[in-house]
Design an enzyme around this catalytic site. Structure first.
Site, mmCIF file in Angstrom:
data_model
loop_
_atom_site.group_PDB
_atom_site.id
_atom_site.type_symbol
_atom_site.label_atom_id
_atom_site.label_comp_id
_atom_site.label_asym_id
_atom_site.label_seq_id
_atom_site.Cartn_x
_atom_site.Cartn_y
_atom_site.Cartn_z
ATOM 1 N N GLY A 62 6.700 45.965 125.707
ATOM 2 C CA GLY A 62 5.680 44.941 125.641
ATOM 3 C C GLY A 62 4.794 45.154 124.427
ATOM 4 O O GLY A 62 4.807 46.212 123.808
ATOM 5 N N VAL A 63 4.052 44.124 124.127
ATOM 6 C CA VAL A 63 3.141 44.194 122.997
ATOM 7 C C VAL A 63 1.769 43.733 123.471
ATOM 8 O O VAL A 63 1.661 42.735 124.166
ATOM 9 C CB VAL A 63 3.624 43.285 121.840
ATOM 10 C CG1 VAL A 63 2.712 43.429 120.631
ATOM 11 C CG2 VAL A 63 5.056 43.603 121.480
ATOM 12 N N GLY A 64 0.768 44.482 123.116
ATOM 13 C CA GLY A 64 -0.588 44.098 123.525
ATOM 14 C C GLY A 64 -1.539 44.230 122.361
ATOM 15 O O GLY A 64 -1.119 44.544 121.238
ATOM 16 N N GLY A 65 -2.782 43.983 122.641
ATOM 17 C CA GLY A 65 -3.791 44.066 121.599
ATOM 18 C C GLY A 65 -3.866 45.465 121.006
ATOM 19 O O GLY A 65 -4.154 45.653 119.826
ATOM 20 N N PHE A 66 -3.551 46.415 121.796
ATOM 21 C CA PHE A 66 -3.666 47.808 121.382
ATOM 22 C C PHE A 66 -2.496 48.211 120.477
ATOM 23 O O PHE A 66 -2.637 49.013 119.570
ATOM 24 C CB PHE A 66 -3.654 48.665 122.656
ATOM 25 C CG PHE A 66 -3.791 50.140 122.424
ATOM 26 C CD1 PHE A 66 -5.042 50.728 122.433
ATOM 27 C CD2 PHE A 66 -2.680 50.938 122.207
ATOM 28 C CE1 PHE A 66 -5.175 52.088 122.231
ATOM 29 C CE2 PHE A 66 -2.819 52.295 122.006
ATOM 30 C CZ PHE A 66 -4.063 52.874 122.023
ATOM 31 N N GLY A 67 -1.340 47.618 120.750
ATOM 32 C CA GLY A 67 -0.143 47.987 120.003
ATOM 33 C C GLY A 67 1.076 47.731 120.861
ATOM 34 O O GLY A 67 1.043 46.881 121.749
ATOM 35 N N LYS A 68 2.127 48.467 120.579
ATOM 36 C CA LYS A 68 3.360 48.231 121.335
ATOM 37 C C LYS A 68 3.561 49.302 122.407
ATOM 38 O O LYS A 68 3.125 50.443 122.244
ATOM 39 C CB LYS A 68 4.549 48.261 120.387
ATOM 40 C CG LYS A 68 4.651 47.006 119.545
ATOM 41 C CD LYS A 68 5.861 47.060 118.629
ATOM 42 C CE LYS A 68 5.907 45.773 117.809
ATOM 43 N NZ LYS A 68 6.889 45.842 116.732
ATOM 44 N N LYS A 96 2.733 54.158 124.879
ATOM 45 C CA LYS A 96 1.881 53.155 124.237
ATOM 46 C C LYS A 96 1.437 53.690 122.899
ATOM 47 O O LYS A 96 0.816 54.753 122.827
ATOM 48 C CB LYS A 96 0.689 52.844 125.140
ATOM 49 C CG LYS A 96 -0.204 51.752 124.592
ATOM 50 C CD LYS A 96 -1.043 51.122 125.693
ATOM 51 C CE LYS A 96 -2.393 51.782 125.783
ATOM 52 N NZ LYS A 96 -3.305 51.089 126.696
ATOM 53 N N ASP A 153 -10.962 45.432 133.124
ATOM 54 C CA ASP A 153 -9.907 44.590 132.572
ATOM 55 C C ASP A 153 -8.795 44.397 133.603
ATOM 56 O O ASP A 153 -7.626 44.621 133.334
ATOM 57 C CB ASP A 153 -9.371 45.208 131.274
ATOM 58 C CG ASP A 153 -8.653 44.174 130.403
ATOM 59 O OD1 ASP A 153 -8.774 42.961 130.694
ATOM 60 O OD2 ASP A 153 -7.973 44.574 129.447
#
Ligand SMILES: *[C@@H]1O[C@H](CO)[C@@H](O)[C@H](O)[C@H]1NC(C)=O
Ligand SMILES: *[C@@H]1O[C@H](CO)[C@@H](O)[C@H](O)[C@H]1NC(C)=O
Ligand SMILES: *[C@@H]1O[C@H](CO)[C@@H](O)[C@H](O)[C@H]1NC(C)=O
Ligand SMILES: *[C@@H]1O[C@H](CO)[C@@H](O)[C@H](O)[C@H]1NC(C)=O
Ligand SMILES: *[C@@H]1O[C@H](CO)[C@@H](O)[C@H](O)[C@H]1NC(C)=O
Ligand SMILES: *[C@@H]1O[C@H](CO)[C@@H](O)[C@H](O)[C@H]1NC(C)=O
Ligand SMILES: *[C@@H]1O[C@H](CO)[C@@H](O)[C@H](O)[C@H]1NC(C)=O
Ligand SMILES: *[C@@H]1O[C@H](CO)[C@@H](O)[C@H](O)[C@H]1NC(C)=O
Ligand SMILES: *[C@@H]1O[C@H](CO)[C@@H](O)[C@H](O)[C@H]1NC(C)=O
Ligand SMILES: *[C@@H]1O[C@H](CO)[C@@H](O)[C@H](O)[C@H]1NC(C)=O
Ligand SMILES: *[C@@H]1O[C@H](CO)[C@@H](O)[C@H](O)[C@H]1NC(C)=O
Ligand SMILES: *[C@@H]1O[C@H](CO)[C@@H](O)[C@H](O)[C@H]1NC(C)=O
Length: 828
Positions: free
Chosen positions: A500-506, A521, A617
């Site tokens: 997955g990909v998020g705001g933090f990174g992959k 992560k 969150d």
């Protein structure tokens, strides 16, 4: 008096040294104060330093020369009037002092290099010795004033101080002090705990004062100390100056008979202290640490000064003291040592042998045993270097380590001097008691040191240079992985492994060497923000473990990477199962169980520990499902400790995810546990309706799930908008209970929302309503699972820092409470 190549400067106890001075307390029997090279007597505070103008080697510095070149560089700690003159010694010179009172004496040497005619004192190079001890070898003065202090037991006089210039150089000295010490200031060696291979008796040692520190952020100058000592403020030695709180309550110090006196340390030392920050969360076990730079390979006598100036009643302090990560004393109960007299000073001496490291670390930390008494305190600290087997105190004579065992550090506790009113018998008993305890502890310490060195890498998180207030207090939980190991595990961060990909990174899937599957992560290039969240996440995850919170396996901060390694969650995010994928639809029972699991994880965060943790969150993308579709809450990057009601705290920008944000938090910046309750309410509707929280592709009134669902909930027709795949499969009672619960969670004001525990209870109830009939069965299964299983880390990782037992208990308690209420409700 003068011989060829050798000068004997004899200072007899004569009238000129019986100068009138008024001491603040102690009146030394032997008290030689010499302003070297001066033609006049010099008063420093209440003391007069006599001139030694007896011969031609007196060197006077013209005022202008001194003033024009050096006036700004003189350290203000001592009176600069002593540094206007110096005696230059170009040949071996003896200063001889007759000793009236045998016992411990101080020798203080004052050096301040300046330029005088052809002499540049900075170019001096010389050695100083007394008896057969080398105090200084091949000394080259620094550019600032320097005072060196030595303690020696002079059993028989006279005391001969020898200055030996190095070849082609010369020696100098600006001022000299030789004075007898009060009895008992340095305890005799009789109470030293002898260890195999240890040192001789203390009374035969020469000691060099490395530093005296006054905790509490205040320097005490010699003029204000009964023995003219300098106690430097601890501020610049604190490893993290935001963890300590400085206290000053000099009126609380109660010098009682039998204990330490003003001469041990003055009121200004005992009356100020550094304590563990009041505001820091008691669950987050922090140490306050001071770092000192010392010469390696020497033994040091370390004296800790304690005085309870903070408590309102005895038995409030309970703490651990460490040197270089070795426990000096654990679960230390100060009032016990001071006969329960608050404000009674107490000190403790410890001898430590340094290895090849220059860092001497002193820490205090709360005791873990008794959570009620959690204050830790330190008032003062003295570090004294002991001469080595060559009789030297100089680092040039330091002993080369003979074997590889040198990294093992030994601690001896010498004596716990009683601070209160204790009769001799009690002191003896106490000492014996301590010795026995110490012996037992020492063997224990030995083991833990071994263990630590055995661990690969040690896994010590070091805080970075940031202004964030928290530090990593976890030293052993988060395992630091080498970057290469993670590269291997993730096929060098192959795109094929991306989960997955998020705001933090992959987030990558990885397989560790022992076949453990992990989620990795990897943070994007270091932003300040990212780093803060990275730290928070590791900190949070390593403090708390619960079967409904995702577990931390390790991290990597090599090469500025921000990588967190979690347990692998086979079934990915809840969100993925609800919409936007072709995964099979979850049944209503499965969905309820997922909501229950999430609520249970959050309930633990809110209540399982002394101060609430707010996740901040909560969303379906942060709820992960394991191979059995059991829910675990993830992503603690935004988590915060405790409600945040301080509205002046502007820096706390509203954070969280759009669509899930508590409107009250959004408008009033009030962050409480109820914000998580709101977000979970949103997740509940998401679960029920199987659609995104915000879906701009839908007709306007339907875009916002919360508005849309609340509209139907209020109409009592929630079934109209449920996930079509659930149509006809939800029992009306269960849906009703679920809808009501979600509605309450979404109340505008936090105070109107239920606590997470109530949400949990209601969800359990909704589940019962769905499965009623087979209820007892399900419950039994759920219960035994709850009581019996707890997350295990993959083999090879231990759960060093938390107690399985206690967490089990917490989970068990909250669960059985819920369960018993459930049974009662059902029986109505
Ligand atoms: C220093 O003080 C002593 C005692 O007061 C006195 O005898 C002596 O003369 C003084 N020396 C000088 C140089 O003033
Ligand atoms: C000198 O001693 C007197 C009397 O003890 C005291 O009041 C005064 O503060 C002292 N002065 C200094 C500079 O220590
Ligand atoms: C020390 O200085 C004195 C006076 O300047 C001089 O006579 C003597 O020779 C010097 N000694 C050495 C060893 O340089
Ligand atoms: C000083 O040393 C002598 C001889 O080693 C010893 O007898 C005496 O007790 C010592 N004094 C103190 C105060 O330790
Ligand atoms: C004195 O010696 C020091 C160190 O050798 C040097 O840095 C300094 O410049 C010298 N000062 C003068 C005035 O020669
Ligand atoms: C402690 O001392 C330092 C340096 O003197 C000063 O900057 C700081 O503000 C002091 N802190 C407190 C809390 O008094
Ligand atoms: C000594 O203590 C007094 C009273 O606490 C204070 O006013 C004075 O500034 C101190 N002197 C020094 C040199 O620190
Ligand atoms: C100091 O301690 C003694 C007990 O040794 C007590 O009697 C006295 O009241 C205390 N003084 C103060 C000011 O608390
Ligand atoms: C002391 O602290 C420093 C800095 O945190 C660390 O590098 C060093 O390893 C520590 N030394 C010991 C012996 O704990
Ligand atoms: C405090 O320091 C000691 C010794 O270094 C260490 O064993 C302990 O884990 C530390 N406690 C915390 C909470 O960091
Ligand atoms: C200190 O602790 C010991 C052992 O727990 C106890 O026997 C003793 O009474 C305590 N002393 C005081 C003054 O509390
Ligand atoms: C110093 O001399 C004394 C006897 O005068 C002796 O006992 C002691 O061992 C010597 N110490 C060293 C370090 O040589």
């Amino acid at each position: 008096m003068m011989t060829v190549g050798k000068f004997d400067l004899l200072f007899w106890v004569s009238s000129i040294f019986c100068l009138m001075y008024v001491s603040l307390g102690f009146d030394p029997t032997d008290n030689y104060l010499i302003d070297c090279g001066s033609s006049k007597n010099t008063s420093v505070g209440n003391r007069t330093f006599a001139s030694d103008n007896s011969d031609s080697y007196t060197v006077s510095t013209p005022e202008r020369l001194f003033a024009s070149t050096n006036s700004n560089t003189i350290s203000s700690n001592y009176d600069s009037s002593l540094y206007q003159t110096a005696r230059i010694l170009n040949e071996t010179t003896h200063y001889t002092f007759s000793i009236k009172a045998p016992g411990w004496h101080w020798i203080r040497l004052h050096f301040f290099p300046f330029v005088y005619q052809e002499f540049n004192l900075s170019a001096a190079k010389f050695s100083v010795s007394v008896k057969n001890f080398t105090l200084i070898r091949e000394y080259q003065p620094q550019n600032d004033a320097e005072v060196k202090e030595y303690s020696l037991n002079i059993s028989s006089g006279p005391l001969v101080l020898t200055f030996t210039p190095s070849a082609n150089s010369f020696a100098f000295v600006n001022a000299l002090e030789v004075l007898s010490l009060p009895d008992g200031l340095i305890p005799d060696g009789a109470s030293v705990v002898h260890q195999p291979g240890s040192y001789q008796n203390l009374e035969k040692q020469a000691l060099e004062t490395v530093i005296r520190v006054n905790m509490g952020n205040q320097t005490v100058f010699p003029q204000n100390d009964t023995l003219w000592r300098l106690w430097i403020s601890d501020y610049s030695y604190l490893k993290h100056n935001n963890l300590g709180t400085f206290v000053s309550k000099e009126d609380k110090v109660n010098y009682t008979s039998g204990g330490p006196t003003q001469d041990t340390a003055p009121r200004s030392v005992y009356g100020t202290a550094t304590t563990i920050n009041d505001d820091s969360d008691p669950r987050i076990m922090v140490n306050v640490t001071w770092l000192f730079d010392v010469d390696p390979e020497f033994e040091y006598l370390v004296r800790f000064h304690f005085c309870d100036i903070v408590s309102s009643s005895p038995k409030m302090l309970f703490f651990n003291v460490y040197i270089n990560a070795l426990a000096v004393v654990t679960d230390f109960d100060l009032s016990n040592r001071t006969s329960n007299i608050l404000g009674a000073p107490y000190y403790m001496d410890v001898i430590i042998k340094m290895g090849d490291s220059r860092a001497l670390n002193v820490s205090i930390g709360r005791s873990t045993v008794d959570s009620r008494r959690t204050m830790a305190i330190l008032n003062g600290l003295e570090i004294m270097k002991m001469n080595n087997s060559k009789g030297s105190l100089d680092v040039l004579d330091s002993e080369v380590k003979s074997s590889k065992t040198s990294s093992k550090v030994k601690v001896w506790v010498m004596v716990g001097l009683a601070g209160g009113v204790l009769c001799t018998v009690a002191v003896l008993a106490l000492v014996l008691f301590l010795l026995c305890r110490r012996r037992r502890k020492l063997s224990h310490v030995g083991h833990s040191v071994q263990d630590r060195f055995g661990e690969n890498g040690g896994g010590n998180l070091r805080s970075r240079n940031m202004d964030g207030s928290a530090i990593f207090s976890v030293s052993k939980i988060g395992y630091r992985f080498p970057f290469v190991a993670i590269q291997q595990a993730t096929d060098n961060f192959s795109e094929n492994m991306v989960l997955g990909v998020g705001g933090f990174g992959k987030v990558y899937k990885g397989t560790l060497g022992d076949e453990t599957k992990v989620a990795v992560k990897r943070g994007l290039a270091q932003s300040r923000q990212g780093l803060a969240e990275f730290r928070t996440e590791i900190e949070m995850l390593s403090q708390f473990r619960h079967r409904h919170l995702v577990s931390l396996i390790g991290y990597c901060d090599e090469r500025k990477e921000m990588i967190i390694i979690y347990e692998y969650m086979e079934n990915g995010t809840l969100k993925n199962h609800l919409y936007g994928s072709d995964l099979p639809a979850l049944s209503w029972k499965q969905r309820l169980e997922i909501c229950i699991g999430s609520a249970r994880g959050l309930h633990y965060l809110h209540t399982g520990t002394a101060k609430a943790i707010i996740h901040r969150d909560v969303k379906s993308a942060n709820i992960l499902l394991d191979e059995n579709l059991m829910a675990k809450v993830a992503d603690f990057g935004l988590s915060k400790i405790g409600p945040e009601i301080d509205e002046t705290h502007v820096s706390t920008a509203v954070k969280g995810s759009f669509g899930y944000l508590d409107p009250e938090y959004l408008t009033r910046q009030q962050l409480t546990e109820k914000s998580d309750v709101y977000s979970l309410g949103v997740v509940m509707f998401e679960v029920l309706c199987g659609r995104p929280v915000i879906d701009p592709s839908l007709p306007r009134e339907e875009v916002n799930l919360v508005e849309w669902a609340m509209k139907w909930q209020r109409k009592g027709q929630l079934e109209e908008i449920i996930d079509p795949r659930l149509a006809g499969k939800i029992k009306p009672d269960s849906l009703k209970k679920f809808g009501e619960t979600a509605e309450k969670c979404l109340a505008e004001y936090g105070s109107d929302r239920p606590a997470m525990g109530d949400v949990l209870w209601n969800l359990e109830y909704a589940l019962q309503l769905q499965v009623s009939g087979e209820r007892s069965n399900v419950n039994g299964g759920e219960m035994s699972q709850e009581a019996g299983s707890i997350n295990r880390l993959p083999s090879g990782f231990s759960t060093a820092h938390f107690s399985m037992g206690s967490i089990d208990d917490i989970a068990g308690i909250s669960m059985s409470a819920v369960f018993s209420e459930l049974v009662k409700a059902d029986m109505r």
